[in-house]
Enzyme design. Structure first.
Site, PDB file in Angstrom:
ATOM      1  CG  ASN A  32      18.761  -6.045 -12.555  1.00 54.65           C
ATOM      2  OD1 ASN A  32      19.730  -6.663 -12.141  1.00 54.65           O
ATOM      3  ND2 ASN A  32      17.936  -6.543 -13.440  1.00 54.65           N
ATOM      4  NE  ARG A  37      14.977   5.616 -18.109  1.00 53.31           N
ATOM      5  CZ  ARG A  37      15.450   6.303 -19.117  1.00 53.31           C
ATOM      6  NH1 ARG A  37      16.595   5.945 -19.651  1.00 53.31           N
ATOM      7  NH2 ARG A  37      14.818   7.303 -19.572  1.00 53.31           N
ATOM      8  CG  ASN A  46       0.285   4.164  -6.525  1.00 53.11           C
ATOM      9  OD1 ASN A  46      -0.086   3.180  -5.918  1.00 53.11           O
ATOM     10  ND2 ASN A  46       0.639   5.252  -5.932  1.00 53.11           N
ATOM     11  CB  CYS A  54       4.567   6.870  -4.748  1.00 56.39           C
ATOM     12  SG  CYS A  54       2.816   6.925  -4.436  1.00 56.39           S
ATOM     13  CG  HIS A  55       4.692  10.012   0.375  1.00 54.96           C
ATOM     14  ND1 HIS A  55       3.593   9.172   0.437  1.00 54.96           N
ATOM     15  CD2 HIS A  55       5.280   9.994   1.590  1.00 54.96           C
ATOM     16  CE1 HIS A  55       3.546   8.694   1.687  1.00 54.96           C
ATOM     17  NE2 HIS A  55       4.548   9.167   2.398  1.00 54.96           N
ATOM     18  CD  GLU A  83       5.412   9.323   6.449  1.00 54.34           C
ATOM     19  OE1 GLU A  83       6.113   8.368   6.128  1.00 54.34           O
ATOM     20  OE2 GLU A  83       4.272   9.211   6.873  1.00 54.34           O
TER      21      GLU A  83
END
Length: 106
Positions: A32, A37, A46, A54-55, A83
């Site tokens: 979805n 959110r 986490n 997450c970064h 990265e």
DNA sequence: GGACTGACACTGG
DNA sequence: ACCAGTGCCAGTC
């Protein structure tokens, strides 16, 4: 259910190095596009640090999360730079270049 | 079962 | 361009 979280984690883990995805993107992958959110919540939980980059997840503007308690937006910016992600003068991620496109698997 | 909350996204002023 | 309000969905109290 937790299944939703699992999907989100899976989507985030699928983000290739040097690329970033917005919460909306992850949410869309989870099933979805309005779940953005929930994605934020899932990442905040986490439960598997190290496996969940997450970064690499940023908001739709490419801006880092305002409440990033991971080590500070500064740290996240450096991580993404390492990265190979390019940033703008504003300190936001260059979505035009580093936005991960599903299917564009290197 | 109902209400509040939240690491977002979109529209309007 | 920036700030405020509203809408969506799932989770937690």
């Amino acid at each position: 259910m937790n299944d939703t979280f699992e999907r989100i984690y899976d989507a985030v883990c699928r983000i290739p190095k040097g690329k970033v995805a917005s919460y909306g993107q992850i949410a869309a992958m989870a099933g979805n596009p309005r779940m953005a959110r929930v994605v934020g919540n899932a990442l905040h939980e986490n439960p598997r640090p190290g496996e969940i980059p997450c970064h690499r997840v940023v908001n739709r503007e490419g801006r880092l999360a305002p409440s990033f308690a991971f080590g500070g937006q500064q740290f996240q910016r450096l991580l993404l730079l390492e990265e190979g992600v390019t940033f703008r003068k504003d300190g936001t991620v260059d979505m035009e270049r580093c936005r991960w496109i599903p299917g564009s698997i290197e």
